[in-house]
Design an enzyme around this catalytic site. Structure first.
Site, PDB file in Angstrom:
ATOM      1  N   ARG A   1       0.824  -1.207   0.000  1.00  0.00           N
ATOM      2  CA  ARG A   1       0.000   0.000   0.000  1.00  0.00           C
ATOM      3  C   ARG A   1       0.863   1.264   0.000  1.00  0.00           C
ATOM      4  O   ARG A   1       0.488   2.274   0.556  1.00  0.00           O
ATOM      5  CB  ARG A   1      -0.928   0.040   1.221  1.00  0.00           C
ATOM      6  CG  ARG A   1      -2.024  -0.987   1.202  1.00  0.00           C
ATOM      7  CD  ARG A   1      -3.099  -0.580   2.199  1.00  0.00           C
ATOM      8  NE  ARG A   1      -3.673  -1.724   2.862  1.00  0.00           N
ATOM      9  CZ  ARG A   1      -4.173  -1.704   4.079  1.00  0.00           C
ATOM     10  NH1 ARG A   1      -4.175  -0.598   4.782  1.00  0.00           N
ATOM     11  NH2 ARG A   1      -4.701  -2.787   4.614  1.00  0.00           N
TER      12      ARG A   1
ATOM     13  N   ARG B   1      -1.619   7.515   0.035  1.00  0.00           N
ATOM     14  CA  ARG B   1      -2.227   7.473   1.363  1.00  0.00           C
ATOM     15  C   ARG B   1      -1.485   8.293   2.399  1.00  0.00           C
ATOM     16  O   ARG B   1      -2.019   9.247   2.913  1.00  0.00           O
ATOM     17  CB  ARG B   1      -2.392   6.016   1.845  1.00  0.00           C
ATOM     18  CG  ARG B   1      -3.246   5.214   0.900  1.00  0.00           C
ATOM     19  CD  ARG B   1      -4.085   4.177   1.556  1.00  0.00           C
ATOM     20  NE  ARG B   1      -3.531   3.552   2.724  1.00  0.00           N
ATOM     21  CZ  ARG B   1      -4.270   2.974   3.656  1.00  0.00           C
ATOM     22  NH1 ARG B   1      -5.579   2.968   3.524  1.00  0.00           N
ATOM     23  NH2 ARG B   1      -3.731   2.389   4.690  1.00  0.00           N
TER      24      ARG B   1
ATOM     25  N   ARG C   1      -6.510  13.285  -4.338  1.00  0.00           N
ATOM     26  CA  ARG C   1      -7.802  12.688  -4.031  1.00  0.00           C
ATOM     27  C   ARG C   1      -8.895  13.725  -3.783  1.00  0.00           C
ATOM     28  O   ARG C   1     -10.083  13.391  -3.787  1.00  0.00           O
ATOM     29  CB  ARG C   1      -7.668  11.766  -2.820  1.00  0.00           C
ATOM     30  CG  ARG C   1      -6.983  10.424  -3.126  1.00  0.00           C
ATOM     31  CD  ARG C   1      -7.800   9.569  -4.086  1.00  0.00           C
ATOM     32  NE  ARG C   1      -9.201   9.523  -3.675  1.00  0.00           N
ATOM     33  CZ  ARG C   1      -9.662   8.767  -2.680  1.00  0.00           C
ATOM     34  NH1 ARG C   1      -8.834   7.982  -2.021  1.00  0.00           N
ATOM     35  NH2 ARG C   1     -10.942   8.793  -2.365  1.00  0.00           N
TER      36      ARG C   1
ATOM     37  N   ASP D   1      -6.698  -1.622  -7.068  1.00  0.00           N
ATOM     38  CA  ASP D   1      -7.439  -2.214  -5.960  1.00  0.00           C
ATOM     39  C   ASP D   1      -7.692  -3.678  -6.269  1.00  0.00           C
ATOM     40  O   ASP D   1      -7.843  -4.051  -7.454  1.00  0.00           O
ATOM     41  CB  ASP D   1      -8.767  -1.489  -5.749  1.00  0.00           C
ATOM     42  CG  ASP D   1      -9.442  -1.892  -4.446  1.00  0.00           C
ATOM     43  OD1 ASP D   1      -9.052  -1.351  -3.396  1.00  0.00           O
ATOM     44  OD2 ASP D   1     -10.327  -2.760  -4.478  1.00  0.00           O
TER      45      ASP D   1
ATOM     46  N   TYR E   1     -15.643 -10.669   0.027  1.00  0.00           N
ATOM     47  CA  TYR E   1     -16.309  -9.406  -0.301  1.00  0.00           C
ATOM     48  C   TYR E   1     -17.595  -9.655  -1.086  1.00  0.00           C
ATOM     49  O   TYR E   1     -18.626  -9.015  -0.822  1.00  0.00           O
ATOM     50  CB  TYR E   1     -15.381  -8.525  -1.133  1.00  0.00           C
ATOM     51  CG  TYR E   1     -14.363  -7.748  -0.329  1.00  0.00           C
ATOM     52  CD1 TYR E   1     -14.693  -6.543   0.279  1.00  0.00           C
ATOM     53  CD2 TYR E   1     -13.059  -8.203  -0.196  1.00  0.00           C
ATOM     54  CE1 TYR E   1     -13.758  -5.821   1.006  1.00  0.00           C
ATOM     55  CE2 TYR E   1     -12.116  -7.490   0.531  1.00  0.00           C
ATOM     56  CZ  TYR E   1     -12.472  -6.293   1.126  1.00  0.00           C
ATOM     57  OH  TYR E   1     -11.554  -5.595   1.854  1.00  0.00           O
TER      58      TYR E   1
END
Length: 335
Positions: free
Chosen positions: A23, A27, A36, A72, A148
């Site tokens: 990751r 972020r 973002r 993702d 999911y």
């Protein structure tokens, strides 16, 4: 080109351990948050020029030994006909989850068409940094993706999917096989568009019993890794004490979470390359502490077949200075 990371994944001796962070593509970096503000998460990953910019932010900051594409694990839901969105405070929400045992046998559309933006991203990354660092692709594993799809979103215990296994084992098997098929196509597509290494994130599969893991998941992991021609890494959380199952997967390297002792893992896995496994929480400490704990991981891992990484993803609030200390510690190793 045999980048440092590629060589380590193959178990070769390297002059120092290659380093990247799961990751890492954004972020915790301020510029990511600025981007973002203009693009939603799904808009960002589906716009190759934006995804390229985000992917390369850590490269500009730290020069790691691999850049992992900004994407993702749930992108492969699209070729299977699922729709999803990201809900603030919740995470991914599947708009049309699996409705029951009669809704598990799914064929998938052409990955190269449905996920063409991923291919374009990988091509752009190779054009920008392919001569300087490895380009890392990835996909979710079949159990995690199925979790999911059945729960309709994140599930800490994966109980909806585990219930499906208990009540309808053949439907459970069919659903996992459906995801395996699309993951194989997806990883082959990534390798064909320039991914030097790919990682399979079947993060949730560690919630299964060892018997269920061996019966249902291990054969699918083996099938996936056998089909991919570039070096591969498998990552499953909560596998301490069951590392043999990861070793049997056929992946070139075994990712370790932070609950595993690196020295014991190396003894158990022998010559199998490993990746990991600094506790991500350690990056909230002062840089000197980060360097000390990073050196401990490197020393326990030994001089061959080790890719330095965290034991899970880097937290979005992690200080840049600590990430820099982590990466630079690896680069200062001399063998």
């Amino acid at each position: 080109m045999d980048h440092l990371l590629v060589r380590a994944a193959r178990g070769e001796h390297t002059e120092r351990p290659p380093v990247w962070l799961m990751r890492q593509a954004g972020r915790h970096i301020p510029e990511y948050r600025e981007i973002r503000e203009e693009y939603s998460f799904l808009e960002a990953i589906k716009t190759p020029e934006v995804a390229t910019e985000i992917t390369l932010l850590p490269w500009e900051y730290y020069k790691p030994d691999g850049v992992v594409m900004f994407s993702d694990i749930l992108t492969v839901l699209e070729p299977l006909g699922f729709s999803y969105h990201i809900e603030s405070g919740v995470g991914p929400v599947i708009e049309d989850p699996v409705s029951g045992p009669d809704d598990v046998d799914r064929s998938h559309d052409d990955v190269t068409r449905e996920l063409d933006y991923v291919g374009e991203l990988l091509v752009r990354l190779n054009q920008r940094v392919g001569d300087e660092t490895a380009v890392i692709g990835f996909a979710g594993g079949p159990f995690t993706l199925a979790s999911y799809a059945v729960a309709g979103g994140p599930s800490r215990t994966n109980m909806p999917l585990r219930q499906l296994r208990a009540q309808h084992p053949e439907a459970f098997r069919t659903l996992l096989e459906s995801f395996t098929s699309v993951v194989i196509d997806y990883l082959q597509f990534q390798a064909g568009n320039g991914a030097d290494v790919v990682q399979l994130f079947d993060t949730y599969a560690g919630t299964m019993t060892p018997e269920d893991y061996r019966e249902f998941v291990l054969p699918l992991h083996q099938k996936i890794f056998e089909a991919v021609d570039v070096p591969t890494i498998v990552f499953v959380r909560r596998m301490n004490g069951r590392l043999d199952l990861l070793q049997e997967s056929g992946a070139d390297a075994v990712g370790l979470d932070w609950t595993v002792d690196m020295g014991e893992a190396r003894e158990q896995l022998g010559d199998t390359p490993v990746q990991g496994n600094l506790d991500p929480s350690y990056l909230f400490a002062e840089p000197d502490f980060v360097r000390e704990k990073t050196r401990e991981v490197i020393e326990k891992a030994g001089p061959e077949g080790h890719i330095l990484n965290l034991g899970h993803g880097v937290n979005k609030d992690t200080p840049v200075e600590s990430v820099r200390a982590f990466v630079e510690t690896a680069k200062q190793v001399q063998r």
